[in-house]
Enzyme design. Structure first.
Site, short mmCIF file in Angstrom:
data_model
loop_
_atom_site.label_atom_id
_atom_site.label_comp_id
_atom_site.label_asym_id
_atom_site.label_seq_id
_atom_site.Cartn_x
_atom_site.Cartn_y
_atom_site.Cartn_z
N GLY A 172 0.51 -1.73 0.11
CA GLY A 172 -0.18 -0.27 -0.20
C GLY A 172 1.41 1.49 0.18
O GLY A 172 0.45 2.64 0.45
N GLY A 173 2.20 1.16 -0.02
CA GLY A 173 2.20 2.29 -0.08
C GLY A 173 2.73 3.60 -0.89
O GLY A 173 1.93 4.20 -1.33
N LYS A 174 2.33 2.65 -2.30
CA LYS A 174 1.85 3.56 -3.87
C LYS A 174 0.48 3.83 -3.30
O LYS A 174 0.06 5.23 -3.68
CB LYS A 174 2.36 3.30 -4.49
CG LYS A 174 4.12 2.64 -4.67
CD LYS A 174 4.32 2.21 -5.94
CE LYS A 174 5.41 1.71 -6.19
NZ LYS A 174 6.00 0.57 -5.51
N ASP A 191 -5.85 -5.61 -5.58
CA ASP A 191 -4.54 -6.88 -4.73
C ASP A 191 -5.09 -7.95 -4.69
O ASP A 191 -6.07 -8.00 -4.33
CB ASP A 191 -3.72 -6.40 -4.00
CG ASP A 191 -2.04 -6.87 -4.19
OD1 ASP A 191 -1.35 -6.44 -4.48
OD2 ASP A 191 -2.42 -8.49 -3.96
N ARG A 218 -2.39 -10.15 0.99
CA ARG A 218 -1.79 -8.66 1.10
C ARG A 218 -2.36 -7.44 1.62
O ARG A 218 -2.92 -7.08 1.92
CB ARG A 218 -0.82 -8.38 -0.39
CG ARG A 218 0.26 -9.34 0.00
CD ARG A 218 0.63 -9.89 -1.30
NE ARG A 218 1.76 -8.69 -1.72
CZ ARG A 218 2.78 -8.06 -1.64
NH1 ARG A 218 3.80 -8.96 -1.26
NH2 ARG A 218 3.28 -6.99 -1.69
N ASP A 276 -7.74 -10.33 -10.23
CA ASP A 276 -7.39 -10.67 -11.30
C ASP A 276 -6.85 -8.97 -12.62
O ASP A 276 -7.95 -8.73 -12.99
CB ASP A 276 -7.54 -11.99 -12.38
CG ASP A 276 -5.69 -12.07 -13.10
OD1 ASP A 276 -4.86 -11.36 -13.04
OD2 ASP A 276 -6.24 -13.09 -13.71
N ASP A 308 1.36 -1.24 -10.85
CA ASP A 308 3.39 -2.12 -10.21
C ASP A 308 2.98 -3.33 -10.18
O ASP A 308 2.59 -3.38 -9.24
CB ASP A 308 3.28 -0.69 -8.94
CG ASP A 308 4.71 -1.29 -8.38
OD1 ASP A 308 5.34 -0.64 -8.56
OD2 ASP A 308 4.26 -1.47 -7.03
N CYS A 357 10.14 -3.94 -9.33
CA CYS A 357 10.70 -3.26 -9.07
C CYS A 357 12.53 -4.27 -9.20
O CYS A 357 13.18 -5.36 -9.29
CB CYS A 357 11.33 -3.52 -7.85
SG CYS A 357 10.40 -4.58 -6.94
C1 SAM Z 1 5.15 -4.90 -6.72
S1 SAM Z 1 3.56 -5.95 -5.32
C2 SAM Z 1 3.15 -3.44 -5.57
C3 SAM Z 1 3.24 -3.13 -4.02
C4 SAM Z 1 2.55 -1.89 -3.90
N1 SAM Z 1 2.61 -1.16 -4.78
C5 SAM Z 1 2.97 -0.72 -3.21
O1 SAM Z 1 3.40 0.43 -3.08
O2 SAM Z 1 2.93 -1.27 -1.46
C6 SAM Z 1 2.52 -6.41 -6.28
C7 SAM Z 1 1.37 -6.54 -6.49
O3 SAM Z 1 0.96 -7.36 -6.96
C8 SAM Z 1 0.25 -8.74 -6.44
N2 SAM Z 1 -0.66 -9.26 -7.58
C9 SAM Z 1 -0.06 -10.31 -8.39
N3 SAM Z 1 -0.69 -10.64 -9.38
C10 SAM Z 1 -2.04 -10.48 -9.14
C11 SAM Z 1 -2.84 -10.45 -10.37
N4 SAM Z 1 -2.80 -11.59 -11.05
N5 SAM Z 1 -3.94 -9.57 -10.50
C12 SAM Z 1 -3.57 -8.42 -8.70
N6 SAM Z 1 -2.76 -8.46 -8.17
C13 SAM Z 1 -1.70 -9.05 -8.11
C14 SAM Z 1 0.52 -9.11 -4.95
O4 SAM Z 1 0.08 -9.65 -4.70
C15 SAM Z 1 1.47 -7.95 -5.15
O5 SAM Z 1 1.01 -7.44 -3.54
#
Ligand code: SAM
Length: 257
Positions: free
Chosen positions: A72-74, A92, A97, A123, A141, A194
């Protein structure tokens, strides 16, 4: 064995830069404090991550989607820009998460800012089907290789395969296509990861420019931090040259009217 392959893969990719980059990836992170009020908890976000979210020009009143939002930072950066006016969907797919995402939103944002946020668990790659032309701004992200975390964990290193990068790149491409479809004409988005490799960064953008020809174009971005690398379509901040910030890649895209 996987660890050996990991180090050899990235050492080939970065050449002479790899040793310094590897050291910086295990070094201190340069954080930005997000703090929305005395009674609220501050949140510490890598400054490069802050930059990626803050590069989306948001005005109060807009409809904004954070496609992969947890922890959730962003989302805090996007919510700060909306200042309680408009809508923010923080999505998400992971239920665990999302629990963290709820906690971050509830503990760090004032009530007026929280009231316009809906947390969902779709999704991301299916948003284009259900929410076509719906958002003024989207942050994607995307889930990625997260090498900074991989090198911190023997278990993750042991599981690493080169194939995983192409698998992730495919997912990222599907999510980016969905994001373009879900944007309103004239809308703007940030694609960020990242990940270190261009397979998950510029090459994902290159593919969407072909797949959605005429429906999306790349916008210029100005670097904020000294040491930022310009890539073909965006910017990459890596901790060896950006004083501990990153890794973060970001590209800004627009859907023409
Ligand atoms: C890089 S992290 C996001 C970090 C977040 N933007 C932040 O700033 O805190 C990627 C996220 O994508 C989610 N994710 C993975 N596959 C996904 C999907 N098909 N649909 C939605 N979210 C998904 C993961 O659970 C994870 O929390």
């Amino acid at each position: 064995m996987a660890a050996v392959e990991f180090f050899s893969y990235y050492s080939n990719l970065f050449g002479d830069r790899w040793d310094g980059l590897l050291a910086a990836l295990s070094g201190p992170v340069n954080y930005k404090e997000l703090h929305f009020g005395d009674e609220l908890e501050p949140y510490f976000l890598d400054e490069a991550s802050w930059f990626a979210a803050a590069s989306l020009p948001i005005e109060p009143g807009m409809d904004v989607l954070d496609m992969c939002a947890a922890p959730g930072g962003k989302t805090l950066v996007l919510a700060g820009a909306l200042a309680g006016v408009g809508t923010l969907q923080s999505n998400d797919r992971s239920a665990d998460r999302r629990t963290r995402l709820h906690r971050v939103i509830n503990s760090s944002l004032p009530e007026a800012y929280r009231n316009i946020i809906s947390v969902t668990g779709h999704d991301a790659s299916r948003f284009g089907l259900h929410r076509k032309n719906s958002f003024d701004r989207i942050l994607l992200d995307a889930p990625c290789s997260s090498e900074r975390h991989v090198i911190e964990s023997a278990a993750h290193l042991a599981e690493w395969t080169q194939k995983r990068i192409s698998h992730l790149a495919q997912q990222q491409g599907a999510m980016l296509a969905a994001a373009v479809d879900a944007l309103r004409p004239g809308g703007m988005m940030i694609y960020s990861t990242c990940a270190l490799s261009s397979l998950e960064n510029d090459q994902v953008v290159a593919k969407i420019l072909k797949k959605r020809t005429g429906k999306v174009r790349v916008l210029e971005m100005d670097p904020e931090f000294e040491g930022t690398d310009r890539t073909e379509f965006g910017l990459q901040m890596l901790p060896d040259r950006c004083a501990g910030r990153g890794p973060i890649y970001c590209a800004r895209l627009e859907k023409p009217e």
